[in-house]
Scaffold this motif. Structure first.
Motif, PDB file in Angstrom:
ATOM      1  N   THR A  84       0.833  -1.213   0.000  1.00  0.00           N
ATOM      2  CA  THR A  84       0.000   0.000   0.000  1.00  0.00           C
ATOM      3  C   THR A  84       0.864   1.257   0.000  1.00  0.00           C
ATOM      4  O   THR A  84       0.565   2.241  -0.689  1.00  0.00           O
ATOM      5  N   ALA A  85       1.970   1.212   0.761  1.00  0.00           N
ATOM      6  CA  ALA A  85       2.812   2.404   0.909  1.00  0.00           C
ATOM      7  C   ALA A  85       3.468   2.824  -0.397  1.00  0.00           C
ATOM      8  O   ALA A  85       3.834   3.999  -0.549  1.00  0.00           O
ATOM      9  N   TRP A  86       3.621   1.901  -1.349  1.00  0.00           N
ATOM     10  CA  TRP A  86       4.216   2.279  -2.635  1.00  0.00           C
ATOM     11  C   TRP A  86       3.382   3.353  -3.342  1.00  0.00           C
ATOM     12  O   TRP A  86       3.878   4.053  -4.227  1.00  0.00           O
ATOM     13  N   HIS A  87       2.108   3.487  -2.972  1.00  0.00           N
ATOM     14  CA  HIS A  87       1.239   4.483  -3.603  1.00  0.00           C
ATOM     15  C   HIS A  87       1.293   5.835  -2.893  1.00  0.00           C
ATOM     16  O   HIS A  87       0.640   6.791  -3.334  1.00  0.00           O
ATOM     17  N   SER A  88       2.075   5.921  -1.823  1.00  0.00           N
ATOM     18  CA  SER A  88       2.050   7.138  -1.006  1.00  0.00           C
ATOM     19  C   SER A  88       2.588   8.359  -1.728  1.00  0.00           C
ATOM     20  O   SER A  88       2.284   9.496  -1.350  1.00  0.00           O
ATOM     21  N   HIS A  89       3.387   8.154  -2.780  1.00  0.00           N
ATOM     22  CA  HIS A  89       3.920   9.309  -3.514  1.00  0.00           C
ATOM     23  C   HIS A  89       2.803  10.145  -4.120  1.00  0.00           C
ATOM     24  O   HIS A  89       2.982  11.335  -4.421  1.00  0.00           O
TER      25      HIS A  89
END
Length: 244
Positions: free
Chosen positions: A221-226
């Motif tokens: 999920t964190a890969w989408h934080s950008h």
């Protein structure tokens, strides 16, 4: 509350800026190794970087395996080896490599009169011996813990004390100089990294994502934080996937 107000408060993510036909090969870093190796020595001191890494790697191995004879001034014996081995050697050389290069980047910025604000987030578990080795090598451990002096006696005590009562544990904890957060579970490093740069436009956070935690839901999920970052108000995250 209307949907418009909710959207304004929650700041929905921006759509991906990547083209739909982009591939992993297109995103790979194109490193010109020859150019770096042949650059003037005052720009990239490759020899110093390699020496730092070799020393850090040795100190790392010594912490994990040895309780005596840390400098190998005599032939290694069975009694020199710790009876319980803690700390994961496999992840440490990568952590040491990144630590060395980020430290060199900070030094180059300082030489130019620039103060690079940076945080180093490490996701791989039990990588503390690598970070402790770097901190000892640069003198930070000795500064805060004078008993671990930069001499033979201090080095032997430092190596013996790893994962030993009264010494440092196999994970980065609150007693580690510079540590601001102690983990405990795999998978949250990347989310922490992105959270650290929000509303801090001057900050660069370098994040090591371990291959084990890369299989977790929080990391996926964190890969989408950008998509939530605004360059005008937020800093930058440099994620590094450590596959070993």
């Amino acid at each position: 509350m209307s949907n418009a107000n909710i959207n304004e408060l929650t700041n929905p993510p921006k759509p991906s800026a990547l083209k739909k036909d982009v591939t992993i090969e297109n995103l790979a870093v194109r490193l010109d190794a020859n150019k770096a190796l042949n650059s003037p020595n005052d720009e990239y001191d490759i020899d110093a970087l390699l020496e730092f890494q070799r020393l850090a790697n040795y100190i790392t191995v010594a912490q994990i395996f040895l309780r005596d004879n840390a400098l190998l001034r005599r032939p290694l014996e069975k009694d020199d080896v710790k009876r319980r081995l803690l700390g994961h050697w496999g992840t440490c050389p990568g952590l040491n490599l990144v630590y060395a290069h980020v430290s060199a980047l900070i030094k180059r910025c300082l030489d130019k009169g620039e103060d690079l604000k940076s945080i180093y987030v490490t996701g791989p578990g039990h990588g503390a011996p690598g970070l402790l080795a770097c901190l000892y090598l640069e003198g930070t451990i000795t500064h805060f813990y004078p008993q671990y002096s930069l001499d033979t006696a201090g080095f032997e005590k430092f190596v013996r004390g790893f994962s030993w009562p009264g010494g440092f544990p196999s994970h980065v904890n609150a007693e580690t100089p510079g540590a601001i957060h102690e983990g405990g579970e795999l998978g949250y490093a990347l989310a922490v990294a992105y959270g650290s740069v929000m509303d801090h436009p001057e900050l660069l956070t370098v994040c090591i994502v371990g291959d084990g935690e890369s299989e977790t839901g929080p990391t996926a999920t964190a890969w989408h934080s950008h998509k939530y970052l605004d360059p005008a108000t937020s800093g930058a995250v440099l994620p590094i996937l450590h596959v070993k």
